[in-house]
Design a protein around this motif. Sequence first.
Motif, short mmCIF file in Angstrom:
data_model
loop_
_atom_site.label_atom_id
_atom_site.label_comp_id
_atom_site.label_asym_id
_atom_site.label_seq_id
_atom_site.Cartn_x
_atom_site.Cartn_y
_atom_site.Cartn_z
N VAL A 28 0.87 -1.14 -0.02
CA VAL A 28 -0.17 0.06 0.12
C VAL A 28 0.79 1.03 -0.24
O VAL A 28 1.25 1.30 1.00
CB VAL A 28 -0.78 -0.34 1.02
CG1 VAL A 28 -0.60 -0.26 2.04
CG2 VAL A 28 -2.08 1.91 1.19
N LEU A 55 -7.73 3.33 6.51
CA LEU A 55 -7.86 2.37 5.88
C LEU A 55 -8.54 2.12 4.83
O LEU A 55 -8.30 1.35 3.51
CB LEU A 55 -7.61 1.26 7.77
CG LEU A 55 -6.36 0.78 8.15
CD1 LEU A 55 -7.78 -0.33 8.92
CD2 LEU A 55 -5.89 0.56 7.41
N GLN A 58 -7.17 3.85 1.45
CA GLN A 58 -6.32 3.02 1.14
C GLN A 58 -5.34 4.21 0.87
O GLN A 58 -4.15 4.20 0.41
CB GLN A 58 -6.57 2.55 -1.13
CG GLN A 58 -7.68 1.72 -0.47
CD GLN A 58 -7.17 0.84 -0.68
OE1 GLN A 58 -6.16 0.34 -1.18
NE2 GLN A 58 -8.25 -0.36 -1.65
N ARG A 59 -5.17 5.11 1.85
CA ARG A 59 -4.22 5.74 2.39
C ARG A 59 -4.51 6.19 3.26
O ARG A 59 -4.48 7.01 4.56
CB ARG A 59 -5.22 7.41 1.67
CG ARG A 59 -3.40 8.33 0.85
CD ARG A 59 -4.89 9.94 0.58
NE ARG A 59 -5.54 9.47 -1.06
CZ ARG A 59 -6.50 9.60 -0.61
NH1 ARG A 59 -7.16 10.75 -0.02
NH2 ARG A 59 -7.19 9.55 -1.83
N TYR A 88 -3.81 -4.95 3.75
CA TYR A 88 -3.19 -4.85 3.07
C TYR A 88 -2.30 -6.26 1.27
O TYR A 88 -2.87 -6.77 0.61
CB TYR A 88 -1.81 -3.97 2.14
CG TYR A 88 -3.72 -2.61 2.55
CD1 TYR A 88 -4.49 -2.58 1.95
CD2 TYR A 88 -3.37 -1.85 3.34
CE1 TYR A 88 -5.15 -1.29 1.93
CE2 TYR A 88 -4.02 -0.73 3.86
CZ TYR A 88 -5.09 -0.68 3.07
OH TYR A 88 -5.86 0.75 3.00
N GLY A 93 -8.99 -7.52 6.66
CA GLY A 93 -9.29 -6.22 6.48
C GLY A 93 -10.35 -6.05 7.73
O GLY A 93 -10.34 -6.53 9.07
N PRO A 249 -10.78 -3.34 3.02
CA PRO A 249 -11.45 -2.49 1.44
C PRO A 249 -12.19 -4.08 1.18
O PRO A 249 -11.87 -5.16 1.33
CB PRO A 249 -10.32 -2.45 1.58
CG PRO A 249 -8.80 -2.79 2.26
CD PRO A 249 -9.21 -3.29 3.48
#
Length: 250
Positions: A28, A55, A58-59, A88, A93, A249
């Motif tokens: 990531v 999370l 995705q940042r 990731y 998750g 995610p």
Amino acid sequence: MPAQNSFDIACLESEALQRLFHETTSYVQNITIQMIADRKGNRSQEEHPATTIGLIVQRPVIQIADWLGEEERIEAIAHELAHLLLVYRSGLGVVGRRIPRPGDSEGVFRFFMSMKGDWIYLLGQIPNTAHHLILLDFLKQEYGIEDDLHTYLLHQNFRVAANDNARDRESQYGLGLVAFEYERLIGKFGRAIDMDDRSEFFWEAYRLAHKYFGRYDFRSTPTAVSYQEDILSFLEALGYPREDFIFFPE
Ligand SMILES: [Zn+2]
């Protein structure tokens, strides 16, 4: 909120931490680390000097309290990076509640009737505990990092949470999970809290945690599919419909 400067881990001079950071960024990108003044958790008496936000988008932003010492900063950042690897790289998750579709009146009813429950505590604790069974050993064996900070916080926060009397069903389930984690990572939890006045909700979650997550460790990290199945089975056994939950995610 004021702008936060990002923190450069190079100044901690830990080769192991830099390697872990590089391993994590291969799964990531865009990981930011921030020092936060006086970081407090959402439960006022508990100590949460490190956390990761962002999370789902995705940042990830790792936030650590500026009062941690140098060694603790290394442990805290390594701990958060290991969580990110499990999310990731391994697909383990976080879990949330699905917001019912408009028109699904039964689902909407259930959603609002259970709003008062402390869902954040319970749903946050499930992936946390599952991850911790794997990541403490992972950090020690692969990177030579002993996460004493986590063990310390687990002990402290468990005692604080156990003394909070105004706890609803979801919180008591969450506490049962913490007791299970405590036993796996530290030892008999009777050392930390009084076992006698625990509720049946507490014991139910404690027993089910052993059943569904008891085999988790670094050498037997579950697949993403079996991890999700274990979590849904755990929640279902506690009395919640499995279709109420969703993983991030996606
Ligand atoms: Zn953690």
